[in-house]
Design an enzyme around this catalytic site. Structure first.
Site, PDB file in Angstrom:
ATOM      1  N   HIS A   1       6.588   2.703  19.382  1.00  0.00           N
ATOM      2  CA  HIS A   1       5.548   3.125  18.446  1.00  0.00           C
ATOM      3  C   HIS A   1       5.716   4.584  18.028  1.00  0.00           C
ATOM      4  O   HIS A   1       4.856   5.433  18.280  1.00  0.00           O
ATOM      5  CB  HIS A   1       4.146   2.895  19.029  1.00  0.00           C
TER       6      HIS A   1
ATOM      7  N   GLU B   1       0.836  -2.721  23.853  1.00  0.00           N
ATOM      8  CA  GLU B   1       1.645  -1.544  24.180  1.00  0.00           C
ATOM      9  C   GLU B   1       1.113  -0.849  25.431  1.00  0.00           C
ATOM     10  O   GLU B   1      -0.097  -0.804  25.642  1.00  0.00           O
ATOM     11  CB  GLU B   1       1.623  -0.578  22.984  1.00  0.00           C
TER      12      GLU B   1
ATOM     13  N   ARG C   1       1.204  -3.466  13.067  1.00  0.00           N
ATOM     14  CA  ARG C   1       0.571  -3.555  14.379  1.00  0.00           C
ATOM     15  C   ARG C   1       1.159  -4.782  15.071  1.00  0.00           C
ATOM     16  O   ARG C   1       1.476  -5.776  14.417  1.00  0.00           O
ATOM     17  CB  ARG C   1      -0.943  -3.743  14.242  1.00  0.00           C
TER      18      ARG C   1
ATOM     19  N   ARG D   1      -3.014  -9.353  -1.358  1.00  0.00           N
ATOM     20  CA  ARG D   1      -4.075 -10.221  -1.878  1.00  0.00           C
ATOM     21  C   ARG D   1      -3.974 -10.437  -3.374  1.00  0.00           C
ATOM     22  O   ARG D   1      -4.219 -11.515  -3.869  1.00  0.00           O
ATOM     23  CB  ARG D   1      -5.443  -9.665  -1.504  1.00  0.00           C
TER      24      ARG D   1
ATOM     25  N   GLY E   1       0.849  -1.191   0.000  1.00  0.00           N
ATOM     26  CA  GLY E   1       0.000   0.000   0.000  1.00  0.00           C
ATOM     27  C   GLY E   1       0.881   1.235   0.000  1.00  0.00           C
ATOM     28  O   GLY E   1       2.027   1.188  -0.440  1.00  0.00           O
ATOM     29  N   ARG E   2       0.353   2.326   0.518  1.00  0.00           N
ATOM     30  CA  ARG E   2       1.128   3.579   0.524  1.00  0.00           C
ATOM     31  C   ARG E   2       2.465   3.404   1.232  1.00  0.00           C
ATOM     32  O   ARG E   2       3.518   3.751   0.697  1.00  0.00           O
ATOM     33  CB  ARG E   2       0.328   4.691   1.212  1.00  0.00           C
ATOM     34  N   ILE E   3       2.400   2.846   2.440  1.00  0.00           N
ATOM     35  CA  ILE E   3       3.619   2.701   3.225  1.00  0.00           C
ATOM     36  C   ILE E   3       4.548   1.667   2.604  1.00  0.00           C
ATOM     37  O   ILE E   3       5.744   1.902   2.442  1.00  0.00           O
ATOM     38  CB  ILE E   3       3.287   2.357   4.699  1.00  0.00           C
TER      39      ILE E   3
ATOM     40  N   ASP F   1       8.529  -1.632  16.021  1.00  0.00           N
ATOM     41  CA  ASP F   1       7.928  -0.361  16.457  1.00  0.00           C
ATOM     42  C   ASP F   1       6.614  -0.612  17.167  1.00  0.00           C
ATOM     43  O   ASP F   1       6.054   0.289  17.788  1.00  0.00           O
ATOM     44  CB  ASP F   1       7.688   0.548  15.241  1.00  0.00           C
TER      45      ASP F   1
END
Lengths: 315, 315
Positions: free
Chosen positions: A281, A263, A234, A175, A153-155, A258
């Site tokens: 994070h 958390e 996550r 996917r 995706g974007r990241i 991260d």
């Protein structure tokens, strides 16, 4: 939007809080016990602002009959009950794009830090060991390592662009393959195959029911004793107890993390390990980006109040 | 080259030492205690035709050593920097000199970029914070840091390493990097101008007398309270006392340092700062690169023994 009752779930950002206070009718969720607060103010809350760790779950949504919009100060909205929001006709917004670069920078920064042991070497110097013991141990080169990205995706794309400049071959899994869009990247239909063909595995997909524990024991063992896992997604993307064991045993070479399952709790065993880099994070945690995220939250709330199209809707 | 008498000044690399031992007539300078080194050299002077040095300050190859070895034909540096070798004396005596360029370019560039991200994003500091239990103790709080992507990167010295750094940072959207060629170190104002328009300044120039102190107080102040200095060149390139004061006082935002004026001495003040990342001169310290460097050293020695053209001569 002076009359908009906004419930801020946690003091996520001083600037955001100030602006919400100034421009809306702000309620701070942490200032009084939950039940007391809801009894007094539930009916006045039309908007909820949370973040990666504090979201509008089903119970909270049910307790807020006047809720119209949830504006998350995060791009990941796994803590928001989207199904419930759809049922109730509640809009949901997040903060994509503005944090893409920072998270990608962190992913690459962690990958280099883990492979070249930068924080460990920094500790070595600060402990006076360079002087007393001599040169630091040899590490392994980052350039040219095969980077496998879960989620382009974007990241994920931003990570890919960066590592390409280090001559890292880019592999990915998601996917669907998108051959025409990424002719230079190699697609793998399963995460295990991706891990088998990568030296560094980067988690950059959204968290949902199908991606929970997508990095399983099998994936980590396939990545192997020289493999490095980078998680900027996550915590629940990774089977954390399995990861800790694999790192301790040497079945997994190293990790740059991260995010964690619970958390700010980090498994004790990780704290003493030399083959990991642990950060709290901070993916989007720069002055520049948090301000942009806050402005996006405010922009979405304002658009909602003025019945204009939301800037970054998810629902 | 079995009859080639080679003097190794200090233990550099196990593989290199083993190969030198196997293929040449190896003498180890450190076999003699410090105060008996003169004697040792005198005893073996007639059989030493080659010297192998490491890199960094104090690596050896000065006039005193050259003068003590009347049969010396070649100095082979296991390093790309050769500032520790008295080139003038070598030219006078007809002694050849080689170094190890190219094979370490990627690793040094990787470290430079790693430091450039880790310093403003405070990755080692964040890692210490988590390990000390502070993330939990402070209820999930960690401060904000500074963005890396898109920042203006100024590179002093656009040689092999500088170019490799430039290529990498472009992947992070850092605007067209400016190069500063410095044929004459006296052009301080131009380096100051570079610093004035840069958010991050990377020192990647080769060690020459002219570049000593090229990063002066003026340059540091032009870089400013939000600026970051990365040094993967030589400690001598930077006015170290000025650097330390500027960092401690906040006149310079941060730094990532792999080299120091006198290695392995790192100023105490730096050891206590959170806005610096300290590395023990490990720019080329990967297993892959050190093997390639060792092979290059051996190949240069072999070429010399066979009267063939040297692979990577400096003199």
């Amino acid at each position: 939007m002076e009359s908009l009752g906004v419930l801020l779930l946690y003091p996520v950002n001083a600037y955001l809080e100030q602006e919400l206070d100034r421009r809306c009718r702000l309620y701070r969720f942490w200032e009084s016990p939950r039940e007391e607060f809801l009894r007094a103010h539930a009916g006045a809350v039309r908007a909820v602002v949370g973040n990666a760790n504090y979201g509008a779950d089903a119970a909270l949504i049910d307790a807020l009959p006047a809720l119209e919009i949830v504006a998350s100060f995060s791009v990941g909205i796994d803590r928001v009950d989207l199904a419930k929001c759809r049922e109730r006709g509640i809009r949901v917004t997040n903060t994509p794009d503005v944090l893409t670069d920072d998270v990608a920078d962190l992913a690459v920064g962690l990958a280099i830090a883990v492979l070249r042991r930068i924080p460990q070497a920094d500790r070595y110097v600060r402990a006076g060991l360079w002087k007393s013991r001599g040169d630091y141990t040899l590490t392994t080169r980052f350039s040219g390592k095969r980077v496998g990205i879960i989620g382009l995706g974007r990241i994920g794309q931003a990570v890919a662009r960066r590592v390409e400049a280090f001559d890292c071959p880019v592999n990915y899994h998601q996917r669907t393959e998108q051959k025409s869009v990424y002719p230079n990247y190699t697609y793998y239909p399963t995460v295990v195959e991706l891990a088998s063909n990568s030296d560094v595995l980067v988690v950059a997909c959204p968290l949902n029911a199908s991606t929970r524990h997508i990095v399983s024991r099998e994936v980590m063992e396939t990545l192997g004793p020289k493999g490095v896992l980078i998680n900027v997604g996550r915590g629940p993307h990774v089977d954390e107890p399995e990861m800790v064991a694999a790192l301790a045993d040497g079945r997994l070479g190293g990790a740059g993390l991260d995010v964690f399952e619970d958390e700010p709790n980090v498994p004790e065993a990780l704290l003493g390990m030399d083959n990991v880099v642990l950060v709290p994070h901070v993916g989007s945690g720069t002055y520049e980006t948090r301000k942009a995220m806050a402005d996006l939250v405010l922009g979405n709330l304002e658009a909602h109040v003025l019945s204009k199209p939301l800037l970054t809707p998810v629902v | 080259m079995e009859s080639l008498g080679v003097l190794l000044l200090r233990p550099l690399d196990t593989y290199l030492e083993q190969e030198l031992d196997r293929r040449c007539r190896l003498l180890r300078l450190w076999d003699a205690p410090h105060d008996r080194r003169g004697e040792f050299l005198r005893a073996h002077a007639l059989s030493i035709r080659a010297v192998v040095t490491g890199g960094g300050s104090g690596a050896g190859g000065d006039a005193e050593l050259i003068d003590a070895l009347p049969r010396l034909e070649i100095i082979v540096c296991y390093a790309v920097g050769f500032d520790h070798v008295d080139l003038t004396r070598c030219r006078e005596r007809g002694v050849r000199v080689t170094n190890t360029p190219d094979v370490l370019t990627d690793d040094v560039a990787d470290l430079a970029v790693g430091l450039a991200i880790d310093a403003p994003r405070r990755i080692p500091h964040a890692d210490r914070y988590v390990r000390a239990g502070l993330w939990k103790a402070n209820n999930g709080y960690y401060g904000l840091t500074n963005q890396f992507s898109g920042k203006r990167v100024g590179i002093i010295g656009l040689g092999r390493i500088g170019l490799a750094i430039a290529k990498r940072v472009e992947g992070f959207g850092c605007p067209r990097t400016r190069q500063q060629a410095y044929p004459n170190y006296t052009y301080l104002p131009t380096v100051v101008q570079l610093a004035a328009v840069s958010d991050g300044l990377v020192v990647a120039c080769s060690p020459k007398e002219q570049s000593r102190g090229i990063v002066s107080r003026e340059v540091i102040e032009a870089l400013g309270p939000r600026g970051v200095l990365v040094n993967v060149g030589r400690g001598a390139h930077v006015d170290q006392p000025e650097l330390v004061a500027a960092l401690a006082e906040g006149r310079l935002g941060g730094a990532g340092l792999d080299v120091f004026e006198a290695e392995s001495d790192v100023p105490q003040v730096l050891m206590a700062l959170d806005n610096v990342v300290l590395a023990p001169h490990m720019g080329s310290g990967t297993r892959e690169t050190r093997k390639a460097m060792a092979d290059l050293v051996l190949a240069n020695l072999e070429a010399h023994a066979l009267s063939k053209p040297l692979l990577t001569p400096v003199v």
